[in-house]
Design a protein around this motif. Structure first.
Motif, PDB file in Angstrom:
ATOM      1  N   ALA A  82       0.062   2.915 -10.755  1.00 18.10           N
ATOM      2  CA  ALA A  82      -1.346   3.084 -10.392  1.00 18.10           C
ATOM      3  C   ALA A  82      -1.506   3.289  -8.895  1.00 18.10           C
ATOM      4  O   ALA A  82      -2.338   4.097  -8.439  1.00 18.10           O
ATOM      5  N   LEU A  83      -0.708   2.579  -8.102  1.00 15.58           N
ATOM      6  CA  LEU A  83      -0.757   2.730  -6.650  1.00 15.58           C
ATOM      7  C   LEU A  83      -0.239   4.106  -6.241  1.00 15.58           C
ATOM      8  O   LEU A  83      -0.839   4.788  -5.397  1.00 15.58           O
ATOM      9  N   GLN A  84       0.839   4.522  -6.827  1.00 17.48           N
ATOM     10  CA  GLN A  84       1.409   5.826  -6.508  1.00 17.48           C
ATOM     11  C   GLN A  84       0.444   6.958  -6.859  1.00 17.48           C
ATOM     12  O   GLN A  84       0.338   7.945  -6.129  1.00 17.48           O
ATOM     13  N   ASP A  85      -0.282   6.788  -7.963  1.00 15.80           N
ATOM     14  CA  ASP A  85      -1.225   7.819  -8.416  1.00 15.80           C
ATOM     15  C   ASP A  85      -2.597   7.712  -7.772  1.00 15.80           C
ATOM     16  O   ASP A  85      -3.535   8.401  -8.180  1.00 15.80           O
ATOM     17  N   SER A  86      -2.738   6.812  -6.801  1.00 17.27           N
ATOM     18  CA  SER A  86      -3.990   6.622  -6.049  1.00 17.27           C
ATOM     19  C   SER A  86      -5.137   6.122  -6.916  1.00 17.27           C
ATOM     20  O   SER A  86      -6.312   6.301  -6.568  1.00 17.27           O
ATOM     21  N   ARG A  87      -4.819   5.453  -8.007  1.00 18.79           N
ATOM     22  CA  ARG A  87      -5.868   4.823  -8.817  1.00 18.79           C
ATOM     23  C   ARG A  87      -6.306   3.497  -8.208  1.00 18.79           C
ATOM     24  O   ARG A  87      -7.390   2.999  -8.512  1.00 18.79           O
ATOM     25  N   VAL A  88      -5.473   2.933  -7.372  1.00 24.89           N
ATOM     26  CA  VAL A  88      -5.830   1.735  -6.606  1.00 24.89           C
ATOM     27  C   VAL A  88      -5.331   1.928  -5.181  1.00 24.89           C
ATOM     28  O   VAL A  88      -4.495   2.804  -4.904  1.00 24.89           O
ATOM     29  N   ASP A  89      -5.817   1.091  -4.270  1.00 22.83           N
ATOM     30  CA  ASP A  89      -5.435   1.197  -2.865  1.00 22.83           C
ATOM     31  C   ASP A  89      -4.307   0.253  -2.479  1.00 22.83           C
ATOM     32  O   ASP A  89      -3.650   0.463  -1.452  1.00 22.83           O
ATOM     33  N   THR A 118       0.844  -1.189   0.000  1.00 17.71           N
ATOM     34  CA  THR A 118       0.000   0.000   0.000  1.00 17.71           C
ATOM     35  C   THR A 118       0.885   1.247   0.000  1.00 17.71           C
ATOM     36  O   THR A 118       2.114   1.152   0.115  1.00 17.71           O
ATOM     37  N   ARG A 119       0.254   2.400  -0.114  1.00 10.92           N
ATOM     38  CA  ARG A 119       1.008   3.631   0.066  1.00 10.92           C
ATOM     39  C   ARG A 119       1.432   3.742   1.531  1.00 10.92           C
ATOM     40  O   ARG A 119       0.726   3.274   2.438  1.00 10.92           O
ATOM     41  N   ALA A 120       2.548   4.358   1.775  1.00 14.71           N
ATOM     42  CA  ALA A 120       3.148   4.357   3.114  1.00 14.71           C
ATOM     43  C   ALA A 120       2.231   4.944   4.185  1.00 14.71           C
ATOM     44  O   ALA A 120       2.205   4.464   5.319  1.00 14.71           O
ATOM     45  N   GLY A 121       1.437   5.946   3.847  1.00 18.88           N
ATOM     46  CA  GLY A 121       0.606   6.587   4.854  1.00 18.88           C
ATOM     47  C   GLY A 121      -0.758   5.972   5.053  1.00 18.88           C
ATOM     48  O   GLY A 121      -1.547   6.447   5.886  1.00 18.88           O
ATOM     49  N   ASP A 122      -1.068   4.887   4.332  1.00 18.51           N
ATOM     50  CA  ASP A 122      -2.393   4.269   4.413  1.00 18.51           C
ATOM     51  C   ASP A 122      -2.446   3.304   5.596  1.00 18.51           C
ATOM     52  O   ASP A 122      -1.705   2.327   5.641  1.00 18.51           O
ATOM     53  N   GLY A 134      10.352   5.142   1.029  1.00 17.71           N
ATOM     54  CA  GLY A 134       9.398   5.846   1.872  1.00 17.71           C
ATOM     55  C   GLY A 134       8.027   6.047   1.266  1.00 17.71           C
ATOM     56  O   GLY A 134       7.127   6.564   1.939  1.00 17.71           O
ATOM     57  N   LYS A 135       7.825   5.599   0.026  1.00 13.01           N
ATOM     58  CA  LYS A 135       6.535   5.810  -0.634  1.00 13.01           C
ATOM     59  C   LYS A 135       5.551   4.674  -0.373  1.00 13.01           C
ATOM     60  O   LYS A 135       4.334   4.888  -0.377  1.00 13.01           O
ATOM     61  N   PHE A 136       6.063   3.473  -0.168  1.00 10.77           N
ATOM     62  CA  PHE A 136       5.200   2.297  -0.061  1.00 10.77           C
ATOM     63  C   PHE A 136       5.570   1.473   1.169  1.00 10.77           C
ATOM     64  O   PHE A 136       6.659   1.605   1.732  1.00 10.77           O
ATOM     65  N   LYS A 137       4.643   0.594   1.551  1.00 12.62           N
ATOM     66  CA  LYS A 137       4.931  -0.336   2.637  1.00 12.62           C
ATOM     67  C   LYS A 137       4.250  -1.670   2.364  1.00 12.62           C
ATOM     68  O   LYS A 137       3.211  -1.741   1.698  1.00 12.62           O
TER      69      LYS A 137
END
Length: 270
Positions: A177-184, A125-129, A204-207
């Motif tokens: 797509a994940l980075q652009d918030s098109r998917v979760d 997921t994105r790191a802050g989710d 630092g962008k993903f986890k």
């Protein structure tokens, strides 16, 4: 008895060498052809400058060294998930090191050395989710995976049937797509996900969420029946673990936060 002239002798030698070179044995050609992935950061990646990086590349290079081949005598060839068996059957490569999970269906067509690594299907997921902590959380979310992947099928069929699924051509496309918030989230083996997360520019962008949604034992594929090569590769893998090279390669390619299992026991040749 007529003694052949020097030119005739040379011609005979050339013909003999040419005939020998047609056997498909890479040793006679002076190079070793190895199948790897070209598009998986951390696993197998062809960089822009033409060099190759990744854990599978390091494993392949180590094995080649133990077989008597220096790095400049290795020829890496790109393989895709659906053509690995064919490349072995038709002698296009001597062996395949390409996030190649061992299973009974594949063992009908090829033999495997190893296993040399254990991966698990996970989520990234994105790191802050903080809303996705387990597979079931995806029932109200959107998910990306590669078209026709077993990871997406497993999740949709067994774990989160209500998840919205976006299937794209490559995992690189899913990362975008994940980075652009098109998917979760996106899903595949944790080793592949960790490679993307640790790639330069992605820090630092993903986890990874730390799921164990499947067990994937990576093996090195060899042509069916080539027990001699299978045994030599197994010996090389055992040595790689024993001398610390295996653990060093894991840490180098997957980043300091990757939680990996100890090297699996290499199976006996049967």
């Amino acid at each position: 008895m007529k003694v052949p002239q020097a030119g005739a002798v040379a011609a005979v030698i050339v013909l003999a060498l040419t005939a020998t070179g047609c056997t498909g044995e890479d040793e006679d050609k002076g190079t070793l052809s190895i199948g790897i992935k070209f598009d998986q950061p951390g696993i197998g990646l062809r960089e822009a400058d033409g060099t190759y990086t990744g854990f599978d590349v390091d494993v392949a290079t180590y094995v080649a060294k133990e077989l008597g081949y220096k790095p400049d005598r290795i020829e890496f060839k790109q393989v895709y998930s659906n053509d690995r068996e064919l490349l072995l059957q038709y002698n296009e490569v001597r062996f395949v090191v390409a996030s190649y999970s061992i299973n009974d269906k594949r063992k009908e067509k090829v033999d495997f050395a190893g296993p040399y690594f254990v991966a698990h299907q996970d989520l990234m997921t994105r790191a802050g989710d903080t809303s996705i902590n387990k597979a079931e959380d995806l029932n109200s979310k959107s998910l990306c995976s590669v078209t026709g992947s077993t990871s997406a099928e497993n999740l949709k069929k067994n774990l989160a049937p209500k998840a919205g699924l976006l299937e794209l051509a490559s995992y690189s496309d899913c990362v975008v797509a994940l980075q652009d918030s098109r998917v979760d989230a996106m899903t595949t083996d944790n080793s592949i996900l960790a490679g993307y997360a640790a790639r330069k520019g992605n820090e630092g962008k993903f986890k990874l969420t730390g799921q164990t949604l499947s067990n994937e034992n990576y093996g090195i594929g060899v042509k069916k029946g080539d027990k001699d090569l299978q045994g030599k590769i197994n010996d090389a893998l055992r040595k790689m673990v024993k001398d610390g090279s295996w653990e060093a390669a894991v840490k180098k390619n997957f980043g300091p936060d990757y939680k990996y299992e100890p090297a699996p026991a290499v199976a006996a040749v049967s």
